[in-house]
Design an enzyme around this catalytic site. Sequence first.
Site, short mmCIF file in Angstrom:
data_model
loop_
_atom_site.label_atom_id
_atom_site.label_comp_id
_atom_site.label_asym_id
_atom_site.label_seq_id
_atom_site.Cartn_x
_atom_site.Cartn_y
_atom_site.Cartn_z
N ASP A 148 -0.15 5.20 1.10
CA ASP A 148 -0.36 6.15 2.19
C ASP A 148 -0.40 5.44 3.54
OD1 ASP A 148 -0.89 8.80 0.77
OD2 ASP A 148 -2.29 7.46 -0.24
N SER A 168 -5.11 2.61 -3.14
CA SER A 168 -6.45 3.11 -3.48
C SER A 168 -6.37 4.46 -4.17
CB SER A 168 -7.31 3.23 -2.22
OG SER A 168 -7.53 1.96 -1.64
N ASP A 215 0.87 -1.17 0.00
CA ASP A 215 0.00 0.00 0.00
C ASP A 215 0.91 1.22 0.00
OD1 ASP A 215 -2.41 1.58 0.43
OD2 ASP A 215 -1.68 1.82 2.48
#
Length: 214
Positions: free
Chosen positions: A13, A105, A11
Site C-alpha cells: 500500500d 503489513s 511494501d
Amino acid sequence: MEFKCEGLLFDMDGTLIDSSAAMARIWGGWLTRHGLDAASIIPKIHGMRAADTIRQFNLKGVDPEAQSKVIEIEETEDTAGVFALPGAADFLAAIPKGKWALVTSAPIKLAHARLKAAGLPIPEIAVYGEDVKIGKPNPRPFTLGAELLGISNPACVAFEDSGAGVASAAAAGSQVVVITATHHAQMQTPHWAMRDYAGAKIAANGAGLKLSFV
C-alpha cells in the site's frame, strides 16, 4: 540514481498500489465511530498492521485483535478505487523470477484482494502481516523477506512509502527507496525518493541486478 543489488523487497500500500481512497472510507468510518479525529489520524497510520495501529489509541474496552479482523473484512470486500502506481506493473514484470518479494503489513487475504484489484501479480515470495510476531517498524518483516530470497539485507533494495516501513527496512540493513506518490506532505528522509516507477529501469548485472531511476 543507480543501485546494484541481488534482490528487491516491496511494501504494497502506497508503494506498489494506491489504496488511499479505500483506506479513508474504512478507517475513517472506524475512527469516527470510536470518537477519534479521522482527518488528522489517517495520514499518520500507514505502514503498520491494523492491530498494532489500534493499540496505539489505548481505547477502553476495545480489543485490537478483534477490531483488526473487522477492519480486514471491510477492506477485503471494498477495493473500489484501488489502482497500481504508474510503472509498477512493468517494473515488476521486468524483475527476473525469484528476485523479488512482497513485504506488507496487510494480511494475506487483503493483500491478494488489493493486488488483484490493481491488476498486479500475486507474488511467489511474500511476507504478510500474519507471518511475523512483531510488525513494522520492527526490522523483522524485511529480514524475513531477505531470508526468503536467500540473500542478505544489504544485498536488497527495499521500496517503501511510510515512516514505519522505511524505519523497518533501514533497521534491517537494506538499501531503501522511498515512493512518494501517496504522501500528503514531504517526508524528511536521507534515502533516495521518487514519485513512482515511471522511467525506472532494471537490468541483469552478472548474478545481480542494476536499477536506474530518474
